[in-house]
Structure formats: structure tokens, C-alpha cells
Design an enzyme around this catalytic site. Structure first.
Site, PDB file in Angstrom:
ATOM      1  CB  SER B 287      22.162  87.845 -45.499  1.00  0.00           C
ATOM      2  OG  SER B 287      23.423  87.638 -44.946  1.00  0.00           O
ATOM      3  CG  HIS B 360      25.918  90.770 -42.035  1.00  0.00           C
ATOM      4  ND1 HIS B 360      26.676  89.881 -41.324  1.00  0.00           N
ATOM      5  CD2 HIS B 360      24.732  90.141 -42.263  1.00  0.00           C
ATOM      6  CE1 HIS B 360      26.002  88.747 -41.142  1.00  0.00           C
ATOM      7  NE2 HIS B 360      24.808  88.880 -41.694  1.00  0.00           N
TER       8      HIS B 360
END
Lengths: 436, 436, 436, 436
Positions: B287, B360
């Protein structure tokens, strides 16, 4: 799961074992912030709902009706704030405070596969007892609003039903058909032959459950009698058909009561048929009179002398053998009068008493013809004294009829039917005068 | 059509030609009783919406915001009645009076094919200007509520996207991809090879429009660098893969902003992958750091002396050639500190400043590893100083992490990352002490 | 598997490792009695075929050509028996003895998924070298007979190709298009817009492989020039189209060479278009002249004086700038003559020399019009001196044209084209006389 | 259509009206060159075939048998040429000359939708009378060859049949089931419940016609009795099933007789079941003995004294009430002997007399167990004296059993069954000795 522990609404405290557990699951589901609401919790809650027995389900409705209503104190405050200053912010607060938390709960239960079906079934169970339980009315209102949004007609697919349709759907037609009961697979098969059409609405979340279905017969000229249409042994004729006769329309999901699909279905089916058979000249129904006989009995009590000739109707099989012309004329005129003049609440500008008439006239159809001995089945005799009606959908008039019906409850009827209504002995003198 | 004439709300009087006509259509549509609401009117209204230019659309929003809001007088009365007696009936009245008529209007526009798509697009246009027009906020709220109900996750289908997918959908992936832009069909094809997976949510009413999609690479061990994953020329390797790397997730419909699908998508995709590849040992992301560099620049202003070594970052291509170990260490510690300690509103118990981290961590993932020069693209350098993060989804911990995040915003991080955060020169002495 | 051991044909003895193993698999597969023939063996054999390199494949063809031919001794005996007594039994024996065992082998290889595709590919490889290997001719004949039976037109499905088609099929169109090359996805997309149609035949066993496809443009009046049709930037126009222009037709499977689908495709596509667009008035092609320029060059050698004005064609870009009317006229007449009078083997009653003409005339189309500078691409100039032809399919004449073509190779041509052909300086005096 | 006139084979001259017209259509169809063969002609020919009555159909077969056979003179010449010089060219000529023109005709009839179905039906009609008409044998041979190529197992799809299957297919199961007749829709539904499986092969050209189907029951331990499996009212049990019992397999298309699908079906179904239920431990049949009782009666004639105890079988309902152990033992041993030792043509190395045994043993199954009163239906008593057999498919042995059966017709039987066979009073002394 310890997950049940950390959020708890107060009210479910009174509920027993399985209901309390289900209520705790619902609390936990609602406690999550929106984005993360757990489908696992939703799935579990739906599974437990299915396991509840009738008593427990009613207890659960009590919990939903009590604990998942708007919080009164907050709503009072929001109402006060809005009254003091009707700003945009106060309006949103008022909307939010007045919305029952159970609507959000329904949204979240709906996330899981089978959620929609469970909620439709939940409302079916609810409706069966809501009259006796006025405290559930708001709960029913909330549930109906949610279902209405999900069963928005934009989400429904029109599908043809025929002998290629999966058996799991066909058996539901046999089960649900409400107008002219289907006598097993052989009867069903005849209704799906080349000179018949059947269409249903389906929803993506209930792929094997028809929402509503309609049966159509393709005929030469407008049918006056239902028995030949239902005859299993009748020959299949497709040549030279010029009429589409809508002879049965059934709402399948009790849990969706009050959410209407019929108007839309008829329109789409008519379009579909026009595409497939450009030469069809007429779209009409062959319909029962929902409450004619009941109304008649009531009138006989009120006006025993005038209606004395109806005594013959008390004999079993009165319609077999010769029926005097005078009785036929009397019954047909009473029927015309019933459809054209008898209103829901005592006449005037109200809607017709007959539910089937309300439906088709509201759709923009016209009351075309009465049919003597149109349905001589036991039900047909008991319900409508054997009479049936043709309502006609004329493309060029539907819109106008519909508007006039809604503005003034004006009834579009053929000259012949109007004349019979005026000639009825129950017609007011003014009406009779108009007939002169 | 004379139909436009007979129902009219007042406000649209000020609007010009096409907007007034559209408003009149909307009036007519709302005027119908529910069952008979005309799909023809809805179709016509949707068609006209599409023809409006930007100025007219804004004018139409003004009409919707003004004329289709709850009627103040009625709402005041309902609020007063409820305050006087908070009965069930008064509650329903208050709910009905507070609900904007435009919600019903949206329901009816949604009846026509293409209605849902038009409403999603309407909100997209609305959102682009809503900041400048506070009077539209309530309108946006109402529209979002409707869309949220229709895009309930229960109605979404998860579909695999691969080279067998229709081109009309694939081209939308190319257009929408927001994390690592897709450079044409060749690039897309590589992302759909046997060692990649791509999944999207679809809604029945938007069959050719992905709602959200995710791209996954199957790899041996957890990827630290994005460029090799994106390399069009990289060999396709499927043997011995033990990791599923989620490397891109994109929300496609601007008009659905604020309605979240990502959490659900990741969970379903992980299940899907586990079924297809029982031997996968790890589900992790690679990410970006959404706002690291921006935060860094701000810190440099605040603490110029301590962060003087970061001056090198001002040079173009500073990462090419040798980067001193001390600078690497400094940046990695700052990054760990940024993720673990920097909160949305000045620290404490708030959520992390970094949007990707919020997503997340909220899903239950753990902050596992920082990767030096994980993304050396221009964007990657500008956004994250070349750093990338791995978040790991461990089945056994996801639920617990998620709960702790939601109760206390506790961040699950690996010992290594926590250590780096403590060693950061920005860490408070107490935190440093804890490190000793 | 010991299975390989127990049945062995002799010839494969000479073959090397992988070829011998494959041959042994084929032996084992053939050795089974019909009902039990093992798909496992077939699958294994197909897999091994794919692994063979070019040299090994040729070796395998040698084995097939030698070892799997009819057994000469048996066939001699059967022939003798039949000659002695042409009974039914002897005929069956002769049929069986003369049928190559490899036909049965192909049947059995075809049992496994991917078998059909492998056999189509096998023939493609075979055809590439069969001229150099006359001993494979019988093998090719057997394989073609099998494929011809399986690709019987009754088994093909006509499918529309558009932007909703899976990318895996679309990329094959880009790869295969043989008439006017497709320049990438953007070009393909233009060819699939609303004013274009593309159809292909598919076979159930090759679901992602088009067998043949055709591209159609919907136009106002009959197109004379190909470049505007191929222009990626041309506006999409669907209103008032009255012509369907077939501008490209491509056979995709080299391995099916000699099995024709084009005639059937054109007919079904024309029916399909007529259904979708009842107002189309004309179905025509815009076709290249397959061998005009080549024939022209030969004529220039034979008749240098008469054709001296053609010297200009030797200049590059000779068609740019002004082209004298006389040269235009000369070329058009030569072209008409070429199409109408030049036959495959020196004239008379043979079929036309031009392959495209043979195809469309054989289908029943008529030679309608020649188009000056119809195709000014490099290929178009080199192949056809820039000229193109319109063949017209007139429903009412197709059958008659087809019959006359097949009986007498009579060519249906418009009066204008026939006149030009007669006026050509190469026309025989008698033909010229007929023109007077 | 004048089209009928221009090509004519001689023989159809004798045929009457409709047959001659059909034959002329066939001539015209064959006369076309391959590429252009007209689907219109094929469609017309197929339509006319369907209109022929039985007598006309037989006449048409005579025409096909006579006029569409290989031309004797040409074939004689080709045979002579090949004998003189067995070259590749002569071989092709001989193949072509020996191939009946009707094969090409079948290919062309097959081009039209419905062509395949018509040819399958044509063979069904043909087979019903072919014994009486030896002159049709070659015609049947040609038709079977064509059908065999088109119904190549590679083209068949395995499909699960359940309650989601279209009614049009389900009703065919009811109609076709040949082993244990299905008593209407209710019976069928029980056979498709969660503890049953049904699979069928379908061909793309006959999408609504099963080719062959198999019924399976999932049970705990191996079933010995068929009646409980067929009981409509039996409870549905899916938990702890460890056996898949194949209890019925039916070939549906009489017109495909002699083209085998059963072996393949069983294998694919076993794979499918293993995938769905990894815990199944056993795949077995519960099978009838096709000819046991018939064989028994014959033996009783041959050896009246030894088999005198079988007299009881002549009484109706002999199996009700107590059956002496000695009779049970006798019958079971006779049954074991019948399966293990009785061969098609008098024993030795031939295949078993019992057709069901040949099928399963040839597939590689083993003869596992005999079941006393396994089928007490009227049919079961009459056919098999109430006995049934379990054949077991053991993955690890199937291949070996199959090979041994095909090499030596060796029968895989359990020790128990073999022992019973040896102990049978009909066993030869040597066999008995082996038992000692």
C-alpha cells in the site's frame, strides 16, 4: 462470541433464551459502524430467525417494536430544536431522530444472502397477526418502507414462464395461483402451451420466487366463458388469434402486501405481446366479480320485495336447466349497477366497491361486457352468481381513463353496460330519467 | 401532453424552459398514486435530465432543494402533535412529514431502466459543487440515503474480472484505476494473467459498471516493491505462490461516495482466493502512504533543525545513487511514527491521519512492514518518499484487531514497526523511555 | 503405465523417443474396443502432441501417414471379394478396409476436452508442409473429412461481436483480420460502433475461437470508397441508413482450409440484419479485386503497345494529382473486362480468374459497380490499382444467379459494367459488335 | 420451385408423390457443390420427412438404400485400379467410390436446425424394421457412422439434473426411464432431492433431449434393496453418506443405438461426485440381473431333477412368507454361477451372458455382492427372481479390471461370490475341486 457482550440495548432483557440471543446479535450488528457492519453477524441473525417458533417470533416482534423504535427523549429534543429554528441542520437531526433504528437493522440483515427472503417472510408472519397487535403497526410500517425501496419496480425483471422454466418455479405457480386453481402439472402444462402466455416479475434477490404472475390466453374474439379456457383437453390453436385475454393475475408474496406490481405487469406484458403478435387487436380481461354475490345478499335483506325473484339463487344448481329471461335480465342489470354505481363508502365520488373493478379501472381499462354464466365453477357461482366481466385495455384510451378515474373516479364503461345499469330497478329515478 | 398541467408545485415557477419542464414532469410523476406511478413519465424525466447543461442541472438542484423539501408548516404541526402526545400515530405522522418528498421522487425515477444509473450520475454532479452550495446538503443527504438502500451489499455480486470479461467493462477498469494507472490494454492484460486476480462488485441495475474493484498478485513471499508487480514484461509465474498481495483497490462510482464497499470486498475476495488456492499462507497489501510526504513537509517547517537532513529530498532524483544509511533510517522511523502515532486531530485517541491506514486497520489488518523504495514512480516519490507499507490480514486476528480499533483506535503493528516508531526523533520521551 | 506395451503397430519402431511414445499412446487408444476407449489416453496423447517440436511433429505425420493407412493386403482382398460378388456384405467390408484407421484415431483423440482444437491445429501444421510431402496427402484428406463432419454448418452458432464480447475473442479479431488490418483496440472499437455490425460463426468445441467473421457498415447509399469506412475518427451515424455494406470477411482457422463457411455466413447475416433493420434496401459488398494488378502486368507484357498508357502506374503515387480521363476510362474498362471475361483457365465456360468474384458470384450476388480509387491504401494500390467493386445481393435474384452461375458460370453483371467490358480494347470484335 | 427439375437420380422414379418429391429435394441438395449447399433445401427436405407416414418412410428408405449407394460400376473400376497399382491416388479414388453418397446427403441434411434431431429419429424408425429389411443394413451402417461422428463424446456436455432443470427436460426423464419406472412428478422430485443425484449427457444440437442419464443415491453403507431407495416417502438424509449407489442408467435415444455413452458417463459422474463429496468411500451399483430368470427356466428344462426345488418359483408370491434356507442358498449359488460362469456362446473365454454384467465388468467394476430379495417388484421377481447385484467401482482397480476383462474376459469377483459360484451344483467338478 464475546462480541455479544459489549453493546446492549435495554429492552431485550425481558426476552427469553433464543429471542434474547437474537436480539443481542441484532444489537451487535447495529453497533458496528456502517462500513464494517459484519455480514457474519447478519448471517447468524437470519439463521436464528428461521429457527424461532411462532411464540418466539412474536416475542421478537415485541422486542423490535419496543427497543428499536426512535428514542423518545432524543426525538422530543429534535422536534423542539426544529420548532425553535427550522434550519437544514435541525431538519436532518429531526429526520434522523424520527427514523426507527430498525430500518438500519433491516438494511444490515439484508446484507447476507437470503436476507431479503428472510425479511419478506418476516413481514408475512407479522401481517398474519398485526391486527391483533396494534403495537406492531409502526414496525410493519418501517418494514414495508424498506421492502418497498428494495422492490422498486426498476429492480424487477419480467420473465416469460413456459415449459422451459425450471420445475422449482413452476411448482410455485401451482401453489400460488389464486384466481383459478391449477390442478397439477398437466393443468399447468396446458396453460403454458403455444396459445397461452404466462409472465412473472422476479427480483434479483429472490431468483426462484415469482413476485407476481399473469396468465394470458390468445383467442379468436373476446372470450366470454372461463371454463373453455381452463379445459385441459382443449385443442391448442394459434392461428388467427386476435385477442389477448388476461384471465388470471396473482400476487405471490404475502410479505409484500401493499406494494403494488399489477399495473406495471399488465403494461409490460401488453407491450411484450404486441411485439410478439403485431396483429393482436384487443387486450382484455375475463375477470370475476369479487363481491357481487355478497352485495346481492345484503340487498335482498334490505329490499326483499323488489328482489324476491332472486329466491331461485338459493337452490343448488339453480343455473342448470332453463333460467327465465326475466331473471337473467334482472341479474345482469344488478351486476351492471353493482359495478358502475356501488361505491366503497356509500356511493358518491368514492371508488367502486368491487376490488377487481378498482384495479382494472384504475389501470385505465374500460368496463366492456358482462358475460352470463361466464364462470360456472362452484367458486364462480358462489362469488359472482356465474357472471364474469370483460375489461378492455385500449391503448388510445388507457391514459385518459386512468386520469379521469384518479381525478373524479369516473368509470369508463361501454354504452351497453351503462344502459343496463340505468335500467336496474335499484337505480335512482334521476339515473333512470337519464336513461329515457 | 396535457398531463403536465394538472399538478403543479409552486417553486419551479422561477426556473427556465427545460428545467421547468423537467420539474413539471417530476410533479406529475409524484402526483400519481403509488401503484400507478407512470414509468413513461419517469423515462421522460430521466431523458430530459440527461439533456440539461451544467447550469440547468444546478438550477434543477435548486428546485429539488427548495420545492421537494418537507413542508415546514406541516412538519411544525407534526412536531407539535408528537410533543403533545408521543403516540404511534403521531410518530408516523412526524416521520412522514419530515421525510423529503424528493425521496419518493427518487424512488419513482428509479422505476425506469437507466433510472438508477441516472441517479448515481446526478449525485456525482451534485457532489462536485455541494461545498459551494450549502443549501444542497439536505438534498445530498436524501439522495445518499436512497442510493445506500439500493446499493445495500446484499444486492451486490462479486465477479471475477479476467480476459474473458467483456471489453466494455475492461475499458472501465483502465479508465477508473486510481492507485497505479493502467497504461492501455497491454498493461491491463498483464494484470489479468494467471498469476494475478481481479474482482469487482456489480449491481444488477448497472451491469456494465463496476462499483469497486481490487487487483491481486499471487507471489512467492510478501512483495516489498510495486514496480516488479506492475512490469508488463514480467514472466507469469503460478508455481509455489504462497502470498496474495492486494496492490490496488479503486472505488469506481463518484456518485456513491460515502457508501462503503471496500471492507466487504476484501473479505469476500480473501475467501474466494482461499477456496481457489488452499495453500496460500498470507493475505497482505502493498500500500501507498497516502499523505506521508505532505506531513513530512509540514514537520520540516515546524522542526527545521532536527529534520535538516531531509533537505536532500528537495533534489530531483535524490533516491538514485547512494542514499546514506542515516537518511534511510531517519525516513523509515519517521514513517513508522507517522503511521503509528500521528492522528487525525492532533493525536490522542483519534484515528490515524493516513487514510489508507484507517481503511486497512479498521478492517482488522495489522501494520506489518515498511519497504524502502517500494514505489519509485514519480507519484510514489512525491506522495510517499518512495516508501510503501504491507498490511497483513491474518484470519485469526482480524476480528480482534477490528474490535480493538473500533473501541480504542488501537493499532495492531508488528514489533519491528513499533520499535522504529519509538526510535523516531519525534517520539515523546515517554515513548522513547518505553523503548528502553 | 504398462498399458503402452500390449498393443503395438509396427511402424513407429523407427521413430524417436517422444514421437514413439505418442505413437504408442495412439496404438493403445485404438486398441480399446469402441465403447471403452479411454479419454485418459486421449488426453495424454493430445498433451504430448502439444509438446512436440516441429521436427518431431513431422516425424509423427510420417508415422500417421504410414502406420495408420489402410492395410494393403486386407484392402486387396476386400476389393477382390467385391469384384467377385458385389454384395452388401462385401461392400461394407470394402468400405471398412479402405477407411484409414487414423480416422478412428481422430475420432478418439476428439473425445477429450481440447481434442478438437488440437486436431484443427494439427491440420494447420500439416498444411504448411504438405506440398513438400506428397506422402501426407492421404493423411490430410482423412483429417479434412473428419473436421468437415464435425464442423458441419448445423453445429455452428452465429454470434454478434460487439464491445460486450469478451476481450479474449476480440483480440483474435485483431490478430486474424485479413482484408483490412485492424490497427489495435481503438480501431476495433470503431468497427463495433452502433453503425457497424460484426458477426462470427463459433463451434461449441472452440468457444473462444471465431471460425469466420464478417464486418458490415450501415450506410446511406452504397459505399464506393473504403477509407471513409475505416476512418477511426469518422462520426457514428445510424439515422437513415439504407445499405448494409459487407466490407471484410475473414476465415480464421487455417486448419479448416477447404471447408467453406462464407456463403452460409453471408446469408445468415443478411437475414439477421433484415430482422434488425427492416428498412434496409440494399445488401452489397465493397470488395477488392484479388488479382487485377497482377493480371494487368502480365497483359502489359503480352500487349505492350496497346497498354502503353499504363506506364504511368509504374510511378509511385501515380494516382495523386490529376489522372487523365483517358487513363481512368482505360483502367475501368480493363477492370470490367477482367471481371467479366477473364477466366481461370483461359476463358470459355470456366469460372472467373478473380477469387473474390468467384466467391460472391457463386453466392448469387451481381457485379454492380466499379469504384475509381475505392481503396488508396498501399495494399489497395498494389493489388487493385486502387479500384474496388460492389457486388449486390438482391434477395429476389440470388437464387437464380446462383443457379445460372453453377450451370453455365454465367455472370450476373449490371448493364454499366457489361458495357465497359465490351468497350475494353482487349474485347474480341464479336463482343465489341454485340456492344454496337 | 423449378429447382427440383434439374438434377435427377434415376431410382426415385418408382416412388410415389411425397416420397418422390422428397427424393428430388435430396437430389437437388446433393447436386449443389459443397460450399453452396442450400440450407433452404435441407430445411425443406427435413420438413417433408416429418410429414411422411410410415409406409412412405419405408419407401423413402428403399430409395436411400438403392439410389444413394455407391455406384457399382465406378466402384468396380476403382477396385480394379487399386489392385493394379495400390497408389495413394487410387486409394483415395477407392475410398470415394466406396463411400455411399447418402453419407454426404446426411451431412447436408444436418446443416439445418433440427437436422440432427431428424436424422436421429430417422434411424429410430429404420431400426424398428431393419431386421425385416436386410437391404437397409448398409443404409443403417452409413447413418450410424455419421451419427457416431457427430455424437463423439468430445461434443457431449455432462449436466446435473435437479429440480432447477426445465420441465421440458424433466418430463423426458419420466418418459424415458427404463430401469425403475418413474411414477409421475412426485416420484421424480424425490429422485432429485438432496440425497440423490442425477446426471445426463446432452448434445449441443439436441439441447432439450437427454442422450443418456444416470440416477444415484447417496447412502450410508452399500444398499442391498432397491425398494427403500425408490420409496417416495422416505426421509431425505444427507448426513454421513459414504456410498454413491448408481441405481439406474438409461439410454434415451433409440436412434443412437450401438453408440455407447454409459462407460464415459459413469466415469465422469464418479469424478463429479468425488469432487462434491470428498468423503465418499465407495461407488457401487445396485443392478438387476438382466436374464437370470430366463436362463434359469432353460436350465430347469435341461436338468429337471437337480433343479426340482425351484418348482416353488412357479407359485405366485412364492417369496412371501418363509423361504427355506436351502432354496435361498440354491438360488444364490445359481445366481453367482450365472454371473461368473455362464458365457454368451457356450462358455469358455466369451463374455458373460448377462448384459448388465458385461457393461459393468467391461467398465472395470467388480462383482461384489448378491442381494436376496433386492427387488421385489413384479418386474424384479419376473426378471431376476428378486435378486440384485452390487458391482463396485474401485478407483485403484478399475483400469486393471478393465484390461483383464478385455484381454481375457477375466471377471473380477469378490471371494464370497466366487465361492458361491464354485459351490453351485451346476459347477463342473474341476471348478468344485478348485473350491476344495
Amino acid at each position: 462470541m464475546t462480541i455479544f457482550g459489549f453493546f446492549r440495548r435495554s429492552g431485550s432483557a425481558g426476552a427469553e433464551g433464543p429471542v434474547r440471543e437474537l436480539a443481542q446479535l441484532c444489537d451487535a450488528l447495529l453497533a458496528e459502524s456502517g462500513e464494517y457492519a459484519s455480514t457474519a453477524l447478519a448471517r447468524e441473525a437470519v439463521a436464528r430467525w428461521h429457527l424461532l417458533d411462532q411464540a418466539a417470533r412474536e416475542q421478537f416482534f415485541d422486542v423490535l417494536a419496543t427497543d428499536y423504535s426512535p428514542a423518545e427523549a432524543q426525538l422530543q429534543a429534535a422536534a423542539a430544536a426544529y420548532q425553535a429554528e427550522p434550519s437544514s441542520d435541525h431538519l436532518i437531526q429531526l429526520q434522523q431522530a424520527s427514523e426507527s433504528p430498525r430500518r438500519e437493522l433491516f438494511d444490515r440483515l439484508n446484507m447476507t444472502p437470503g436476507g431479503t427472503a428472510a425479511l419478506v417472510e418476516m413481514r408475512k408472519v407479522l401481517l398474519a397477526r398485526v391486527r391483533a397487535r396494534p403495537q406492531w403497526r409502526l414496525l410493519d410500517y418501517d418494514l414495508r418502507r424498506r421492502l418497498r425501496s428494495w422492490f422498486n419496480r426498476g429492480f424487477l425483471r419480467l420473465e416469460r414462464i413456459d415449459w422451459r422454466t425450471p420445475a422449482i418455479i413452476l411448482e410455485k405457480l401451482i401453489e400460488y395461483e389464486a384466481v383459478h386453481a391449477i390442478q397439477g402439472w398437466r393443468d399447468l402444462q396446458r396453460r403454458l402451451e403455444a396459445d397461452r402466455r404466462c409472465f412473472a416479475f422476479f427480483h434479483p434477490q429472490l431468483p426462484e420466487e415469482p413476485i407476481i404472475f399473469i396468465e394470458v390466453a390468445l383467442t379468436r374474439s373476446m372470450s366470454a366463458h372461463i371454463q373453455p379456457l381452463l379445459d385441459i383437453g382443449s385443442p391448442v390453436r394459434t392461428a388467427n388469434c386476435d385477442c389477448a385475454m388476461f384471465y388470471s393475475i396473482t400476487n405471490c408474496q404475502e410479505g409484500l402486501r401493499g406494494i403494488s406490481f399489477g399495473n406495471q405487469l399488465i403494461k409490460q406484458v401488453a407491450e411484450e405481446l404486441r411485439r410478439e403478435f403485431p396483429h393482436l387487436r384487443r387486450f382484455a380481461t375475463l375477470s370475476p366479480l369479487a363481491g357481487f354475490r355478497r352485495w346481492l345478499e345484503q340487498k335482498r335483506v334490505e329490499q326483499p320485495k323488489e328482489l324476491a325473484p332472486l329466491a331461485r339463487l338459493d337452490q343448488p344448481d339453480w343455473h342448470l336447466g332453463e333460467v327465465p329471461d326475466s331473471l337473467q335480465r334482472l341479474l345482469l342489470r344488478l351486476c351492471a349497477f353493482y359495478l358502475v354505481n356501488v361505491k366503497q363508502e356509500g356511493g358518491g365520488n368514492a371508488e367502486p366497491l368491487d376490488a377487481v373493478a378498482r384495479f382494472h379501472l384504475g389501470n385505465g381499462a374500460a368496463l366492456e361486457r358482462l358475460n352470463w354464466m361466464g364462470d360456472i365453477s362452484e367458486t364462480g357461482m358462489a362469488r359472482s352468481a356465474g357472471l364474469m366481466v370483460n375489461y378492455v385495455y385500449r391503448l388510445s384510451e388507457v391514459e385518459r381513463n386512468h386520469e379521469r378515474y384518479f381525478r373524479e373516479h369516473a368509470i369508463a364503461a361501454s354504452a351497453a353496460v351503462e344502459k343496463m345499469a340505468r335500467e336496474c330497478l335499484l337505480a335512482a329515478p334521476a339515473e333512470k330519467g337519464a336513461a329515457a
